[in-house]
Design a protein around this motif. Structure first.
Motif, PDB file in Angstrom:
ATOM      1  N   ALA A  57       0.857  -1.188   0.000  1.00 56.64           N
ATOM      2  CA  ALA A  57       0.000   0.000   0.000  1.00 56.64           C
ATOM      3  C   ALA A  57       0.888   1.232   0.000  1.00 56.64           C
ATOM      4  N   THR A  58       1.052   1.827  -1.197  1.00 59.85           N
ATOM      5  CA  THR A  58       1.942   2.980  -1.353  1.00 59.85           C
ATOM      6  C   THR A  58       1.117   4.206  -1.703  1.00 59.85           C
ATOM      7  N   PRO A  59       1.112   5.241  -0.872  1.00 56.56           N
ATOM      8  CA  PRO A  59       0.368   6.463  -1.213  1.00 56.56           C
ATOM      9  C   PRO A  59       0.982   7.160  -2.419  1.00 56.56           C
ATOM     10  N   GLU A  60       0.134   7.736  -3.267  1.00 58.88           N
ATOM     11  CA  GLU A  60       0.584   8.418  -4.469  1.00 58.88           C
ATOM     12  C   GLU A  60      -0.468   9.437  -4.880  1.00 58.88           C
ATOM     13  N   THR A  61      -0.135  10.228  -5.893  1.00 57.18           N
ATOM     14  CA  THR A  61      -1.082  11.172  -6.492  1.00 57.18           C
ATOM     15  C   THR A  61      -1.584  10.569  -7.792  1.00 57.18           C
ATOM     16  N   ALA A  62      -2.866  10.301  -7.850  1.00 64.36           N
ATOM     17  CA  ALA A  62      -3.454   9.623  -9.008  1.00 64.36           C
ATOM     18  C   ALA A  62      -4.480  10.528  -9.672  1.00 64.36           C
ATOM     19  N   GLU A 347     -10.370  13.348 -14.341  1.00 57.76           N
ATOM     20  CA  GLU A 347     -10.836  14.099 -13.181  1.00 57.76           C
ATOM     21  C   GLU A 347      -9.673  14.863 -12.549  1.00 57.76           C
ATOM     22  N   PRO A 348      -9.962  15.789 -11.653  1.00 54.96           N
ATOM     23  CA  PRO A 348      -8.882  16.460 -10.925  1.00 54.96           C
ATOM     24  C   PRO A 348      -8.053  15.449 -10.138  1.00 54.96           C
ATOM     25  N   PRO A 349      -6.723  15.644 -10.042  1.00 56.43           N
ATOM     26  CA  PRO A 349      -5.864  14.674  -9.340  1.00 56.43           C
ATOM     27  C   PRO A 349      -6.255  14.530  -7.865  1.00 56.43           C
ATOM     28  N   LEU A 350      -6.078  13.302  -7.357  1.00 51.79           N
ATOM     29  CA  LEU A 350      -6.313  12.996  -5.942  1.00 51.79           C
ATOM     30  C   LEU A 350      -4.968  12.722  -5.288  1.00 51.79           C
ATOM     31  N   GLU A 351      -4.689  13.404  -4.193  1.00 48.80           N
ATOM     32  CA  GLU A 351      -3.416  13.238  -3.491  1.00 48.80           C
ATOM     33  C   GLU A 351      -3.569  12.246  -2.345  1.00 48.80           C
ATOM     34  N   ASN A 352      -2.456  11.578  -2.034  1.00 48.81           N
ATOM     35  CA  ASN A 352      -2.376  10.647  -0.912  1.00 48.81           C
ATOM     36  C   ASN A 352      -3.438   9.554  -1.009  1.00 48.81           C
ATOM     37  N   VAL A 353      -3.498   8.906  -2.153  1.00 48.29           N
ATOM     38  CA  VAL A 353      -4.419   7.793  -2.346  1.00 48.29           C
ATOM     39  C   VAL A 353      -3.609   6.536  -2.637  1.00 48.29           C
ATOM     40  N   ILE A 354      -4.244   5.388  -2.446  1.00 48.01           N
ATOM     41  CA  ILE A 354      -3.597   4.091  -2.620  1.00 48.01           C
ATOM     42  C   ILE A 354      -4.387   3.306  -3.641  1.00 48.01           C
ATOM     43  N   SER A 355      -3.701   2.758  -4.613  1.00 52.62           N
ATOM     44  CA  SER A 355      -4.333   1.936  -5.645  1.00 52.62           C
ATOM     45  C   SER A 355      -4.232   0.467  -5.239  1.00 52.62           C
ATOM     46  N   LEU A 356      -5.389  -0.202  -5.141  1.00 47.64           N
ATOM     47  CA  LEU A 356      -5.450  -1.609  -4.751  1.00 47.64           C
ATOM     48  C   LEU A 356      -6.267  -2.379  -5.775  1.00 47.64           C
ATOM     49  N   PRO A 357      -6.028  -3.686  -5.902  1.00 51.25           N
ATOM     50  CA  PRO A 357      -6.901  -4.507  -6.755  1.00 51.25           C
ATOM     51  C   PRO A 357      -8.327  -4.494  -6.230  1.00 51.25           C
ATOM     52  N   ALA A 358      -9.284  -4.589  -7.141  1.00 50.79           N
ATOM     53  CA  ALA A 358     -10.681  -4.533  -6.726  1.00 50.79           C
ATOM     54  C   ALA A 358     -11.033  -5.680  -5.791  1.00 50.79           C
ATOM     55  N   GLY A 359     -10.398  -6.850  -5.960  1.00 49.84           N
ATOM     56  CA  GLY A 359     -10.699  -7.984  -5.091  1.00 49.84           C
ATOM     57  C   GLY A 359     -10.140  -7.856  -3.700  1.00 49.84           C
ATOM     58  N   ALA A 360      -9.314  -6.848  -3.428  1.00 54.80           N
ATOM     59  CA  ALA A 360      -8.730  -6.685  -2.105  1.00 54.80           C
ATOM     60  C   ALA A 360      -9.643  -5.936  -1.145  1.00 54.80           C
ATOM     61  N   VAL A 361     -10.659  -5.274  -1.662  1.00 53.73           N
ATOM     62  CA  VAL A 361     -11.512  -4.415  -0.844  1.00 53.73           C
ATOM     63  C   VAL A 361     -12.906  -5.007  -0.801  1.00 53.73           C
ATOM     64  N   ALA A 362     -13.440  -5.160   0.397  1.00 48.48           N
ATOM     65  CA  ALA A 362     -14.802  -5.652   0.556  1.00 48.48           C
ATOM     66  C   ALA A 362     -15.797  -4.536   0.274  1.00 48.48           C
ATOM     67  N   ALA A 363     -17.070  -4.905   0.202  1.00 49.43           N
ATOM     68  CA  ALA A 363     -18.098  -3.914  -0.102  1.00 49.43           C
ATOM     69  C   ALA A 363     -18.205  -2.847   0.971  1.00 49.43           C
ATOM     70  N   ARG A 394      -8.335   5.475   0.457  1.00 55.27           N
ATOM     71  CA  ARG A 394      -7.576   6.309   1.394  1.00 55.27           C
ATOM     72  C   ARG A 394      -7.845   5.784   2.797  1.00 55.27           C
ATOM     73  N   GLY A 395      -6.794   5.522   3.541  1.00 52.53           N
ATOM     74  CA  GLY A 395      -6.945   4.987   4.887  1.00 52.53           C
ATOM     75  C   GLY A 395      -5.597   4.819   5.574  1.00 52.53           C
TER      76      GLY A 395
END
Length: 484
Positions: A57-62, A347-363, A394-395
């Motif tokens: 889980a690496t924070p980045e600007t996406a 969209e406008p950039p989002l700062e300090n976000v983490i990109s994860l696979p969709a299967g890693a996050v529950a509903a 983000r978390g």
């Protein structure tokens, strides 16, 4: 009495014996079942360890990309209508559906006989009015000269009267001579007044002649416009659509003749949900001019163009939800009004976000992270965007390793063996095909006959088809357009 006592004692002893017998049978059955249920003691159970794929889980600007579907339209569309009724006597050779016309090009002409007659009459009226103006000017000059002459005569009569008065003071002149001089002076003054009145009438005639000339010139301009309106010209360079007239047809005033579309000034309209629309608003509540890309699949090749959002619709629309958004396109070769395209908005950039696979996050936003002993912990994150097979969250999981794919077997406290992919997998080469000459010729003929494909894209596809091995995906997409 003795018999009854002995009978009761016998019954009591029989009941006690039967109870002891039942109790003994139960004890023996329980002992047998216990003996049969006993098993030899096995080794102690070991904890099961699951192998899981983990990601860091690496924070980045996406920069999230919003995907929607829209329709291409022209920003300049004009209905060509007849300004006057009449018979179509001349039609341009390229007055047909899909023909490209230049600005100022004459498209059709309506019989100008009646309008030309009205124009000739208007010119005659202008000539009459101009002659009247010249005559009035000459009359004004003469009136001024006559007034000057009358004024000179009046001055002369006044001097003559003065001389008679001087002679009368010296006793030379008579009273009758003085009265005659006074009458002559009065008549001269009356003549001057008449000439002034004539001058005023001449000036009024000049004004009336000028007004009549102005009205005649207005009528001439209207007649000239009437003649010009009988020729329908292209107000801008564009493409004709849905023409409905032929040479010799009678058309009425304001009848629709065709539609002129500018194919070089295109825009795309697409509908966003209210939540998506809210992401594109600035601090003042106005939509941002976000860049976007539109794509159209044509014969196996994606035609794309760049653009920017310009405006939104004034109302949501009856029975509709969300917002209708419009974006102006830059250079868009190959696109035509009415094309259904895929729209991708940045969209406008989002700062300090983490990109994860969709299967890693529950509903509910739960993720499983590893602790120092490779055991799972439950953490909560906020889901910000969904981007295909990944989500932006983000978390409080920065720097932790997250399970890439959740499973019902995984939970808090379970020991796992992490599998880390430190290196990205090498890209796989697309599947290639060797085409027969007949199949290759059929594909080349279809691409060359596709008039909607831009020349650059067509040349690129033909170059790929000329190679010994051709990408299978390209062949499949082209053949799907061919219907076989």
């Amino acid at each position: 009495m003795r018999f009854l006592r002995q009978t009761m004692i016998g019954f009591f002893l029989a009941a006690v014996s039967l109870g002891l017998l039942v109790w003994a049978v139960q004890m023996i059955g329980g002992a047998v079942q216990t003996r049969m249920a006993d098993a030899p003691a096995g080794p102690p159970a070991r904890e099961r360890v699951f192998a899981v794929n983990v990601v860091a889980a690496t924070p980045e600007t996406a920069t999230p990309v919003l995907t929607s579907f829209g329709e291409i339209g022209s920003r300049r569309t004009l209905e060509l209508r007849a300004a006057a009724g009449g018979r179509v006597v001349e039609l341009a050779p390229n007055f047909e559906d899909g023909a490209r016309v230049q600005v100022g090009e004459a498209l059709l002409r309506i019989d100008p006989a009646d309008a030309q007659s009205a124009l000739d009459r208007a010119r005659s009226d202008v000539a009459d009015a101009e002659a009247e103006v010249r005559d009035a000017d000459r009359g004004l000059i003469l009136a001024r000269d006559e007034l000057t002459a009358a004024q000179d005569q009046a001055d002369l009569r006044a001097r003559a009267e003065q001389r008679q008065a001087d002679l009368a003071e010296r006793g030379v002149s008579t009273t009758a001579a003085i009265e005659t001089a006074e009458l002559a002076t009065s008549a001269a003054r009356q003549a001057v007044l008449s000439r002034r009145q004539a001058l005023a009438q001449a000036e009024a005639r000049v004004d009336l002649a000028a007004t009549r000339l102005a009205r005649a010139e207005i009528a001439l301009a209207e007649a000239q416009r009437g003649v010009e309106d009988l020729t329908v010209t292209a107000p801008f360079t564009g493409t004709l659509s849905a023409p409905n007239v032929v040479a010799g047809r009678l058309v009425s005033a304001n009848e629709r003749l065709a539609e002129l579309i500018d194919p070089d000034d295109l825009e795309v309209s697409f509908r966003l949900s209210t939540a998506q629309y809210a992401r594109l608003l600035d601090d003042s509540g106005s939509i941002v001019n976000a860049p976007l890309t539109v794509a159209l699949d044509v014969a196996g090749v994606d035609i794309s163009a760049q653009g920017r959002i310009t405006r939104t619709s004034a109302a949501a629309g009856e029975g509709l939800t969300g917002r209708l958004v419009f974006a102006a396109l830059e250079a868009a070769p190959g696109f035509r009004p009415g094309d259904f395209v895929t729209v991708r908005v940045q969209e406008p950039p989002l700062e300090n976000v983490i990109s994860l696979p969709a299967g890693a996050v529950a509903a509910d936003g739960g993720v499983l992270v590893l602790d120092a002993e490779n055991r799972l912990e439950q953490r909560q994150v906020d889901i910000l965007r969904t981007q295909g097979d990944s989500v932006l969250v983000r978390g409080d999981i920065a720097g932790r390793e997250v399970v890439a794919a959740r499973s019902p077997l995984l939970g808090t406290g379970i020991s796992v063996r992490p599998i880390r992919s430190d290196a990205a997998p090498a890209p796989q080469d697309p599947e290639m095909l060797e085409l027969s000459e007949e199949r290759r010729a059929r594909l080349v003929a279809f691409v060359e006959g596709n008039s909607r494909m831009p020349e650059e894209a067509k040349a690129r596809v033909l170059a790929r088809l000329a190679e010994p091995r051709v990408p299978a995906r390209m062949v499949e997409r082209i053949e799907s357009r061919m219907g076989g």
